[in-house]
Scaffold this active site. Structure first.
Site, PDB file in Angstrom:
ATOM      1  N   ASP A  61       0.866  -1.171   0.000  1.00  0.00           N
ATOM      2  CA  ASP A  61       0.000   0.000   0.000  1.00  0.00           C
ATOM      3  C   ASP A  61       0.907   1.226   0.000  1.00  0.00           C
ATOM      4  O   ASP A  61       2.115   1.122   0.257  1.00  0.00           O
ATOM      5  CB  ASP A  61      -0.895  -0.037   1.243  1.00  0.00           C
ATOM      6  CG  ASP A  61      -1.690   1.233   1.425  1.00  0.00           C
ATOM      7  OD1 ASP A  61      -2.376   1.652   0.475  1.00  0.00           O
ATOM      8  OD2 ASP A  61      -1.597   1.838   2.512  1.00  0.00           O
ATOM      9  N   ASP A  95      -0.206   5.216   0.993  1.00  0.00           N
ATOM     10  CA  ASP A  95      -0.470   6.154   2.086  1.00  0.00           C
ATOM     11  C   ASP A  95      -0.620   5.404   3.405  1.00  0.00           C
ATOM     12  O   ASP A  95      -1.434   4.485   3.518  1.00  0.00           O
ATOM     13  CB  ASP A  95      -1.747   6.949   1.808  1.00  0.00           C
ATOM     14  CG  ASP A  95      -1.659   7.763   0.538  1.00  0.00           C
ATOM     15  OD1 ASP A  95      -1.080   8.848   0.578  1.00  0.00           O
ATOM     16  OD2 ASP A  95      -2.143   7.282  -0.506  1.00  0.00           O
ATOM     17  N   ASP A 123      -1.622  -1.031   5.804  1.00  0.00           N
ATOM     18  CA  ASP A 123      -1.827  -0.407   7.117  1.00  0.00           C
ATOM     19  C   ASP A 123      -3.270  -0.430   7.583  1.00  0.00           C
ATOM     20  O   ASP A 123      -3.542  -0.038   8.718  1.00  0.00           O
ATOM     21  CB  ASP A 123      -1.352   1.047   7.099  1.00  0.00           C
ATOM     22  CG  ASP A 123      -2.296   1.955   6.300  1.00  0.00           C
ATOM     23  OD1 ASP A 123      -2.501   1.689   5.098  1.00  0.00           O
ATOM     24  OD2 ASP A 123      -2.835   2.909   6.883  1.00  0.00           O
TER      25      ASP A 123
END
Length: 222
Positions: A11, A13, A173
């Site tokens: 991922d 961000d 995240d």
């Protein structure tokens, strides 16, 4: 016998890059044009993860309400104009990211990015932060008809990388990363604790938490 790991998908961000300050500045520039009050950093952090349109929708909802669809679409377009003009002014790599990506690439692993951020901003951000060359493939939130938590972009990324799901570790995240990676059937899903998740990490069906990003190299060998 378990397949050897040949690739790592990330991922963006909240995993590789702390980008929330630039997203806040672009949001507040849009809000100022609309005559609305600004949003703060914690609020924007909680809005991130579902792509630009959903971010703008949440920003508008928090500052006076979401307008009619046509106006809302214009707000998204204007937000992207503002954000994509300079998506990296206040964004930084998390500690250990640059060094770890270098080590993984040197070890011969195929690296890729799967993000819900629009592709144009994604490529500019990776380039500005000096890590674009580490990735053999990148897919954004507008690369396929669906975004994470759908497995479609993850599977599309793996196809571009030329690897199978069982040969891949996914690092993210939040809950969308875990759901998409699980649905895609990757070998392992690892999560970082410093990102933008809206739910407790312990509630997610991941395979482990990376206390430090640099711990990833050791986790791939076990």
């Amino acid at each position: 016998m378990r397949a050897a790991i040949r690739a790592v998908a990330f991922d963006l961000d909240g995993t590789l890059v702390d980008s929330v300050a630039d997203l806040m500045h672009a949001s507040n520039a849009l809000l100022a044009e609309l005559g609305r009050p600004p949003v703060d950093l914690p609020s924007v952090r909680s809005f991130v993860g579902d792509g630009a349109a959903k971010l703008v929708e949440r920003v508008l909802a928090a500052t006076g309400g979401v307008p009619a669809p046509d106006e809302a679409a214009r707000c998204v377009e204007r937000f992207l104009e503002i954000y994509e003009a300079d998506p990296s002014a206040n964004s930084v790599l998390y500690p250990g990211v640059a060094e770890t990506l270098e080590a993984l690439a040197a070890a011969g692993l195929r690296l890729g990015v799967c993000t819900n951020k629009p592709m144009a901003a994604t490529l500019r951000l990776l380039d500005d932060l000096g890590i674009a060359g580490r990735f053999a493939a990148v897919v954004g939130g507008d690369s396929y008809p669906t975004r994470k938590p759908s497995p479609e972009p993850v599977l599309g990324l793996l196809d571009r990388l030329g690897v199978r799901p069982e040969e891949t570790v996914f690092v993210g995240d939040n809950e969308h990363d875990v759901a998409a990676a699980r649905a895609a059937g990757v070998a392992r899903v690892l999560v970082v604790p410093y990102g933008y998740t809206r739910v407790p990490l312990e509630s997610l069906p991941h395979d482990g938490v990376l206390d430090r990003f640099a711990d990833l190299t050791g986790r791939l060998s076990c």
